[in-house]
Motif scaffolding. Structure first.
Motif, PDB file in Angstrom:
ATOM      1  N   ASP A 119      22.144  -5.114  15.637  1.00 36.22           N
ATOM      2  CA  ASP A 119      21.645  -6.392  15.988  1.00 36.22           C
ATOM      3  C   ASP A 119      20.203  -6.722  15.349  1.00 36.22           C
ATOM      4  OD1 ASP A 119      24.041  -7.596  17.114  1.00 36.22           O
ATOM      5  OD2 ASP A 119      23.260  -6.967  18.800  1.00 36.22           O
ATOM      6  N   LEU A 120      19.198  -5.504  16.010  1.00 36.04           N
ATOM      7  CA  LEU A 120      18.140  -5.423  15.416  1.00 36.04           C
ATOM      8  C   LEU A 120      17.937  -5.280  13.985  1.00 36.04           C
ATOM      9  CD1 LEU A 120      14.961  -5.463  15.832  1.00 36.04           C
ATOM     10  CD2 LEU A 120      15.238  -3.343  16.458  1.00 36.04           C
ATOM     11  N   ARG A 121      18.446  -4.585  13.151  1.00 34.01           N
ATOM     12  CA  ARG A 121      18.646  -4.305  11.712  1.00 34.01           C
ATOM     13  C   ARG A 121      18.896  -5.566  11.003  1.00 34.01           C
ATOM     14  NH1 ARG A 121      23.448  -1.478   9.891  1.00 34.01           N
ATOM     15  NH2 ARG A 121      24.170  -3.551  10.195  1.00 34.01           N
ATOM     16  N   ASP A 122      19.918  -6.225  11.764  1.00 35.96           N
ATOM     17  CA  ASP A 122      20.433  -7.791  10.871  1.00 35.96           C
ATOM     18  C   ASP A 122      19.040  -8.740  10.990  1.00 35.96           C
ATOM     19  OD1 ASP A 122      22.796  -6.565  10.422  1.00 35.96           O
ATOM     20  OD2 ASP A 122      23.786  -7.625  12.061  1.00 35.96           O
ATOM     21  N   ALA A 125      16.629  -7.863   8.627  1.00 32.08           N
ATOM     22  CA  ALA A 125      17.024  -8.079   7.403  1.00 32.08           C
ATOM     23  C   ALA A 125      16.894  -9.591   6.990  1.00 32.08           C
ATOM     24  CB  ALA A 125      18.580  -7.517   6.995  1.00 32.08           C
ATOM     25  N   ALA A 126      17.175 -10.387   8.045  1.00 31.66           N
ATOM     26  CA  ALA A 126      17.168 -11.830   7.883  1.00 31.66           C
ATOM     27  C   ALA A 126      15.564 -12.110   7.729  1.00 31.66           C
ATOM     28  CB  ALA A 126      17.624 -12.570   9.057  1.00 31.66           C
ATOM     29  N   ALA A 127      14.824 -11.462   8.332  1.00 32.28           N
ATOM     30  CA  ALA A 127      13.220 -11.534   8.206  1.00 32.28           C
ATOM     31  C   ALA A 127      12.840 -11.465   6.937  1.00 32.28           C
ATOM     32  CB  ALA A 127      12.465 -10.878   9.153  1.00 32.28           C
ATOM     33  N   ARG A 128      13.179 -10.154   6.261  1.00 35.95           N
ATOM     34  CA  ARG A 128      12.950  -9.969   4.754  1.00 35.95           C
ATOM     35  C   ARG A 128      13.546 -11.168   3.995  1.00 35.95           C
ATOM     36  NH1 ARG A 128      14.008  -7.067   0.277  1.00 35.95           N
ATOM     37  NH2 ARG A 128      12.479  -5.495  -0.377  1.00 35.95           N
ATOM     38  N   ALA A 203      14.374   1.438   5.913  1.00 32.18           N
ATOM     39  CA  ALA A 203      15.773   1.649   5.215  1.00 32.18           C
ATOM     40  C   ALA A 203      16.118   0.201   4.640  1.00 32.18           C
ATOM     41  CB  ALA A 203      16.672   1.597   6.108  1.00 32.18           C
ATOM     42  N   LEU A 204      15.516  -0.729   5.099  1.00 34.03           N
ATOM     43  CA  LEU A 204      15.702  -2.203   4.544  1.00 34.03           C
ATOM     44  C   LEU A 204      14.856  -2.604   3.468  1.00 34.03           C
ATOM     45  CD1 LEU A 204      16.080  -3.856   8.001  1.00 34.03           C
ATOM     46  CD2 LEU A 204      17.736  -3.654   6.224  1.00 34.03           C
ATOM     47  N   GLY A 205      13.809  -1.690   2.940  1.00 33.08           N
ATOM     48  CA  GLY A 205      13.167  -1.781   1.795  1.00 33.08           C
ATOM     49  C   GLY A 205      11.600  -2.111   2.074  1.00 33.08           C
ATOM     50  N   GLU A 225       4.179   1.640  25.970  1.00 29.82           N
ATOM     51  CA  GLU A 225       4.755   0.785  26.598  1.00 29.82           C
ATOM     52  C   GLU A 225       5.282  -0.722  25.655  1.00 29.82           C
ATOM     53  OE1 GLU A 225       3.388  -0.277  30.630  1.00 29.82           O
ATOM     54  OE2 GLU A 225       3.593   1.937  31.267  1.00 29.82           O
ATOM     55  N   ARG A 226       4.381  -0.798  24.887  1.00 30.89           N
ATOM     56  CA  ARG A 226       4.572  -1.985  24.083  1.00 30.89           C
ATOM     57  C   ARG A 226       3.870  -1.656  22.668  1.00 30.89           C
ATOM     58  NH1 ARG A 226       5.605  -6.959  26.393  1.00 30.89           N
ATOM     59  NH2 ARG A 226       5.354  -8.702  25.005  1.00 30.89           N
ATOM     60  N   PHE A 227       4.252  -2.269  21.825  1.00 33.69           N
ATOM     61  CA  PHE A 227       3.749  -2.048  20.381  1.00 33.69           C
ATOM     62  C   PHE A 227       4.026  -3.191  19.436  1.00 33.69           C
ATOM     63  CE2 PHE A 227       7.909  -0.456  19.888  1.00 33.69           C
ATOM     64  CZ  PHE A 227       7.980  -0.764  18.502  1.00 33.69           C
ATOM     65  N   TRP A 228       3.161  -3.295  18.690  1.00 33.19           N
ATOM     66  CA  TRP A 228       3.233  -4.234  17.425  1.00 33.19           C
ATOM     67  C   TRP A 228       3.476  -3.502  16.040  1.00 33.19           C
ATOM     68  CZ3 TRP A 228       2.966  -9.624  17.079  1.00 33.19           C
ATOM     69  CH2 TRP A 228       2.715 -10.492  18.156  1.00 33.19           C
ATOM     70  N   VAL A 229       4.542  -4.173  15.469  1.00 32.36           N
ATOM     71  CA  VAL A 229       4.891  -3.455  13.906  1.00 32.36           C
ATOM     72  C   VAL A 229       4.811  -4.328  12.958  1.00 32.36           C
ATOM     73  CG1 VAL A 229       7.321  -4.096  14.336  1.00 32.36           C
ATOM     74  CG2 VAL A 229       6.799  -2.215  12.981  1.00 32.36           C
ATOM     75  N   PHE A 230       3.950  -3.857  11.940  1.00 27.09           N
ATOM     76  CA  PHE A 230       3.811  -4.669  10.737  1.00 27.09           C
ATOM     77  C   PHE A 230       4.439  -3.931   9.522  1.00 27.09           C
ATOM     78  CE2 PHE A 230       0.085  -5.175  13.832  1.00 27.09           C
ATOM     79  CZ  PHE A 230      -0.093  -6.303  13.628  1.00 27.09           C
ATOM     80  N   ALA A 231       5.140  -4.882   8.776  1.00 27.61           N
ATOM     81  CA  ALA A 231       6.023  -4.516   7.668  1.00 27.61           C
ATOM     82  C   ALA A 231       5.887  -5.284   6.429  1.00 27.61           C
ATOM     83  CB  ALA A 231       7.466  -4.432   7.919  1.00 27.61           C
TER      84      ALA A 231
END
Length: 237
Positions: A119-122, A125-128, A203-205, A225-231
């Protein structure tokens, strides 16, 4: 009693309960991190917009915005608060708005409501799909350690709201039972590790991908316990 859908009855009290959440600080943190990468977004899409509070700091800075959420009741509150801002009810895993943005933003562990890595991957992918080449995704998530600490067995009551927390370490699932005026709804969240999210994104590019803690701006340690991810969505296909 069968529980109501998540974020239905809670919408009545959500803004009052979350009055101390640092929406402004999160927005400033994200924009500063992106500025360090040479990115100055002009518009954004928020996944899990809720009642719209996390969009307000961006709107004040002149960014155009669109919000998406699965909860009709949360969106009703947001529409009253943010007239003129496009707000869409949709499943973020299958989102197709037909336009792209400089920034896709998700705050306050909204992505933890996705209960499997698939679900998270999907959703990622939608975000991308909704990022312009050169655009960025910025999202915060709870880790398993964070959910175990924040959602440990306890009961909290105030102003007619009762929250009952629990955590299943084997399933990595936090459980929150919300009672408002005699009605009940059930929330589940799954914790994700920074490296787990990084691997899905790469993996999503996406690339580069990096994680930071708020407000320190440091790489997350093993017990974070919590983090921000930037992609970043590269310019190349």
């Amino acid at each position: 009693m069968k529980p109501r859908p998540p974020f239905s009855i809670l919408a009545r009290r959500y803004d009052r309960l979350m009055a101390d959440v640092p929406y402004e600080g999160w927005a400033a943190f994200v924009l500063a991190a992106l500025a360090g990468e040479g990115a100055v977004p002009r518009d954004l899409l928020e996944l899990g917009v809720g009642t719209g509070n996390a969009l307000v700091p961006f709107l004040r800075r002149g960014l155009e915005a669109v919000g998406v959420d699965a909860s009709a009741t949360m969106l009703a509150v947001a529409r009253a608060k943010l007239p003129g801002v496009p707000l869409v009810r949709a499943d973020v895993r299958a989102l197709r708005l037909g336009r792209r943005f400089d920034l896709v933003y998700s705050a306050f562990d909204s992505l933890n409501n996705l209960l499997t890595p698939t679900d998270l991957r999907d959703a990622l992918a939608a975000a991308r799909r909704h990022l312009r080449p050169g655009g960025w995704l910025a999202a915060d998530l709870n880790t398993p350690a964070g959910l175990q600490e924040l959602w440990r067995e306890e009961v909290w009551e105030e102003d007619g709201v009762r929250l009952v927390y629990g955590y299943d370490p084997a399933a990595r699932l936090g459980r929150l039972e919300v009672w408002v005026e005699g009605e009940r709804e059930l929330h589940l969240e799954r914790g994700y590790e920074p490296e787990e999210v990084r691997s899905l994104l790469e993996a999503l590019g996406y690339g580069p991908v990096f994680c930071l803690t708020y407000p320190e701006g440091l790489p997350p340690g093993p017990l974070v316990e919590r983090f921000w991810v930037f992609a970043h969505r590269p310019h190349a296909p």
